[in-house]
Design an enzyme around this catalytic site. Structure first.
Site, mmCIF file in Angstrom:
data_model
loop_
_atom_site.group_PDB
_atom_site.id
_atom_site.type_symbol
_atom_site.label_atom_id
_atom_site.label_comp_id
_atom_site.label_asym_id
_atom_site.label_seq_id
_atom_site.Cartn_x
_atom_site.Cartn_y
_atom_site.Cartn_z
ATOM 1 N N LYS A 129 1.010 -1.112 0.042
ATOM 2 C CA LYS A 129 -0.093 0.037 0.018
ATOM 3 C C LYS A 129 0.843 1.239 0.091
ATOM 4 C CE LYS A 129 -3.682 -2.257 2.265
ATOM 5 N NZ LYS A 129 -4.843 -2.150 3.312
ATOM 6 N N TYR B 2 -12.342 -2.583 -4.182
ATOM 7 C CA TYR B 2 -12.914 -2.950 -2.726
ATOM 8 C C TYR B 2 -14.316 -2.628 -2.596
ATOM 9 C CZ TYR B 2 -8.306 -2.341 -0.349
ATOM 10 O OH TYR B 2 -6.893 -2.745 -0.003
ATOM 11 N N ASN C 299 -2.089 -0.029 6.742
ATOM 12 C CA ASN C 299 -1.503 -1.153 7.377
ATOM 13 C C ASN C 299 -0.721 -2.326 6.409
ATOM 14 O OD1 ASN C 299 -3.512 -2.203 5.723
ATOM 15 N ND2 ASN C 299 -4.559 -3.568 6.774
ATOM 16 N N HIS D 288 -2.000 -5.453 1.506
ATOM 17 C CA HIS D 288 -3.142 -6.253 1.337
ATOM 18 C C HIS D 288 -2.911 -7.639 0.727
ATOM 19 C CE1 HIS D 288 -7.189 -7.024 -0.207
ATOM 20 N NE2 HIS D 288 -6.639 -7.678 -1.173
ATOM 21 N N GLU E 128 -9.170 -11.038 -7.750
ATOM 22 C CA GLU E 128 -8.329 -10.044 -7.682
ATOM 23 C C GLU E 128 -7.178 -10.090 -8.312
ATOM 24 O OE1 GLU E 128 -7.315 -9.468 -3.225
ATOM 25 O OE2 GLU E 128 -9.283 -8.933 -2.780
HETATM 26 P P1 CMP Z 1 -7.313 -4.717 3.457
HETATM 27 O O1 CMP Z 1 -6.875 -6.163 3.626
HETATM 28 O O2 CMP Z 1 -6.799 -4.089 2.216
HETATM 29 O O3 CMP Z 1 -9.023 -4.682 3.131
HETATM 30 C C1 CMP Z 1 -9.655 -3.680 3.360
HETATM 31 C C2 CMP Z 1 -9.112 -2.799 4.161
HETATM 32 O O4 CMP Z 1 -9.958 -1.660 4.746
HETATM 33 C C3 CMP Z 1 -8.350 -3.309 5.271
HETATM 34 O O5 CMP Z 1 -7.120 -4.045 4.622
HETATM 35 C C4 CMP Z 1 -8.008 -2.071 5.933
HETATM 36 O O6 CMP Z 1 -6.751 -1.345 5.886
HETATM 37 C C5 CMP Z 1 -9.009 -1.084 5.946
HETATM 38 N N1 CMP Z 1 -9.849 -0.834 6.968
HETATM 39 C C6 CMP Z 1 -9.863 0.480 7.430
HETATM 40 N N2 CMP Z 1 -10.659 0.615 8.521
HETATM 41 C C7 CMP Z 1 -11.107 -0.570 8.719
HETATM 42 C C8 CMP Z 1 -11.865 -1.319 9.765
HETATM 43 N N3 CMP Z 1 -12.379 -0.625 10.854
HETATM 44 N N4 CMP Z 1 -12.061 -2.674 9.645
HETATM 45 C C9 CMP Z 1 -11.391 -3.391 8.699
HETATM 46 N N5 CMP Z 1 -10.609 -2.944 7.753
HETATM 47 C C10 CMP Z 1 -10.582 -1.595 7.828
#
Ligand code: CMP
Length: 148
Positions: A11, A51, A114, A117, A128
């Site tokens: 990311k 998403y 984070n 992904h 994906e």
């Molecule tokens: P990712 O695995 O990319 O899939 C969806 C993303 O939404 C997740 O990682 C997080 O980075 C983001 N996200 C932000 N806020 C939340 C939340 N409260 N719960 C889950 N995912 C979140």
């Protein structure tokens, strides 16, 4: 266990932190072979489409904004049980809950920033991977890895 493919994204926070190499290294050393890699600045439409399952979630707008805030590294990883293995290497979505030695524990800032992904199921991995990579852009090669 069967060989699988999974989609991995470094990311914008991971790219900004200068840890592309370290993230890829963790995958390679733990048996996940990169078979496609591309850096890209996602458009809003691309991020929203990717998403789409989270469209109704309160964090959707912020997530799309963040994922389009800078370039990402898109990768296809291949290996035995690649989907689950990638999730293990990444650690929990919320870095506060991520296990020691995982990418998110070591590098992530918070649940939004984070760092990585990864596809959450074999079924979603297929969707994906094909969202970003036509088959022609995916390579096949054998590993003749160094001992260390
Ligand atoms: P990712 O695995 O990319 O899939 C969806 C993303 O939404 C997740 O990682 C997080 O980075 C983001 N996200 C932000 N806020 C939340 C939340 N409260 N719960 C889950 N995912 C979140």
């Amino acid at each position: 266990m069967a060989s699988e493919r999974t989609l991995s994204i470094i990311k914008p926070d991971g790219v900004e932190k200068g840890i592309i190499g370290r993230v890829v290294s963790r995958f390679e050393t733990q048996g996940l072979k990169p078979i496609a890699i591309r850096m890209k600045l996602l458009s809003r439409t691309e991020a929203e489409g990717f998403y789409a399952v989270h469209k109704a979630r309160p964090f959707f707008g912020d997530l799309v904004k963040f994922m389009t805030s800078g370039p990402v590294v898109l990768m296809v990883l291949e290996g035995e049980g690649a989907v689950a293995k990638n999730r293990e290497i990444m650690g929990a979505t919320d870095p506060k809950k991520a296990a020691e030695g995982t990418i998110r524990k070591d590098f992530a800032t918070d649940i939004e920033k984070n760092t990585v992904h990864g596809s959450d199921s074999v079924e979603n991995a297929k969707v994906e991977v094909s969202y970003f990579f036509p088959e022609i852009d995916i390579q096949q090669y054998e590993w003749k890895k160094l001992a260390k």
